[in-house]
Design a protein around this motif. Structure first.
Motif: not given
Lengths: 61, 362
Positions: B333-362
């Motif tokens: 997809a990007h000519d660079d193997p270290f770019e993001p996987d084009p089929v990643c389908y998590v909600d990027k905004e939510r996943a990024a904002s949740g990275s610092t907060a402790e998950s309810t599953a932890d």
């Protein structure tokens, strides 16, 4: 493709890129090995393979 | 690879079989991959099986076999079986009858895998519907033979609505496994991918409750983030915690790279989508020597999960269960193997904002 990681390292074989032409090959090699000191590319058909250990099946282990 | 039924229905994940050894995909015939080189001879192929077994490969998937002599395939499968290498034959549109399937089972084949890309509708081309029919006929022919069966469904925009019916067909035809795979598709947005996997997870749980134990697999590790989210939203707290822990453990023990690919002339690639870059050839060095070569800086980086992680993934809430998906898909997809996987389908905004907060599953 051969790459030299630092100016004092030996060049080592680091694989093969398949490309449409020479420019494409250079670009692909650069995108895969961006940080090395040198990249050498050689067309595959210019390499003479003379191996003393042919791939042959023996008795399975 | 994530086994959804075990994970969601038992709230556990089977222990990872091995640490460090990849699965091997071997394409026996493919004109583009072959180029102008000579294909491996039958004798050379047997030698490659020996190399794989010697290195400790436990799982081999053969594809591109339609044009290969049946006896040569049986001999190859038999050679793998003799050395306890579990072998799957992946078909891509060709139909095998009962006699051929019995012959393969007798040779020692473990599993036959067919692909169904969609159902026959007036909108589809005849070739697509023919391929579906041949896949389903092969599954029918395999009933009663001592051979595990798998139906692969690549999720695509055009056929996403068919998934439920195809899942039911897999059960009706007594397939042992339904496998959903992700392929890049610009017409399939993240929400539609999430909806499909959510539906598949619901179907899997319903089937399990009804006593239908069709295995459900998600290919690759790219689904780990969304599966974590699904369990957090839909299962009880303890189960969600167990699932996340299982996915963490899966990531910790998964080999990196997870899959090695071998081409028809013996080239070894660092994964299924790396057709334009080969590490070396089994004609020059044994598979194990190529795969463990420490002098290749690219392979070294792929081997170390943290170094191979795209920047976006470093800030993702699901970084503890997902290693960023496929580096090969990123390369395409990007000519660079270290770019993001084009089929990643998590909600990027939510996943990024949740990275610092402790998950309810932890």
């Amino acid at each position: 493709m051969f790459t030299r990681e630092t100016p004092t390292d030996p060049a080592v074989h680091t694989g093969t890129v398949r490309a449409d032409d020479e420019i494409d090959a250079r670009e692909r090699a650069a995108s895969l090995f961006p940080g090395v000191a040198a990249r050498w590319l050689c067309p595959a058909d210019a390499i003479d393979r003379d191996s003393s250990t042919p791939l042959e099946a023996g008795e399975p282990a | 690879m994530i086994q959804l039924d075990t994970l969601l229905c038992g709230c556990e994940h089977p222990a990872s079989a091995s640490l460090g050894d990849p699965d091997v995909e071997w394409v026996l015939e493919d004109g583009e991959l072959l180029g102008d080189r000579d294909p491996l001879s039958p004798s050379e192929r047997l030698a490659v099986v020996d190399q794989l077994a010697e290195f400790g490969i436990e799982t081999l998937r053969l594809s591109g076999t339609a044009g290969i002599d049946a006896d040569a395939i049986d001999e190859l499968v038999g050679r793998a079986a003799e050395q306890d290498v579990e072998t799957t034959l992946r078909l891509n549109g060709e139909q095998l009858d009962r006699d051929r399937l019995e012959s393969l089972a007798d040779a020692g084949l473990d599993r036959i895998s067919v692909v169904v890309e969609g159902l026959s509708t007036p909108r589809q081309k005849h070739t697509a519907s023919d391929a579906t029919d041949t896949a389903l006929e092969t599954l029918r022919a395999a009933e009663g033979i001592d051979l595990a069966t798998e139906l692969r469904f690549p999720l695509q925009a055009e056929s996403a609505v068919d998934m439920e019916e195809i899942y039911d067909l897999a059960g009706l035809l007594s397939a042992d496994r339904f496998r959903l795979t992700h392929v890049p598709d610009d017409d399939l947005d993240d929400e539609r991918r999430r909806r499909a996997v959510r539906r598949l997870a619901d179907l899997t749980r319903d089937a399990h409750e009804r006593g239908n134990h069709l295995e459900t697999f998600l290919s690759g590790g790219i689904d780990a983030g969304y599966v974590t989210e699904y369990t957090r939203d839909r299962l009880d707290g303890e189960c969600a915690t167990n699932v996340r822990e299982s996915l963490r453990e899966r990531l910790g023990t998964a080999p990196s790279p997870p899959v090695a690919k071998i081409g028809p002339a013996g080239s070894v690639y660092p994964g299924p989508f790396w057709d334009r870059y080969a590490l070396g050839s089994v004609r020059d060095r044994p598979f194990g020597a190529i795969w463990t070569d420490e002098s290749n800086p690219l392979l070294e980086r792929l081997r170390h999960e943290e170094a191979a992680l795209p920047d976006r993934c470093r800030h993702c809430e699901f970084g503890d269960v997902c290693s960023g998906g496929s580096r090969g898909r990123a390369l395409v997809a990007h000519d660079d193997p270290f770019e993001p996987d084009p089929v990643c389908y998590v909600d990027k905004e939510r996943a990024a904002s949740g990275s610092t907060a402790e998950s309810t599953a932890d």
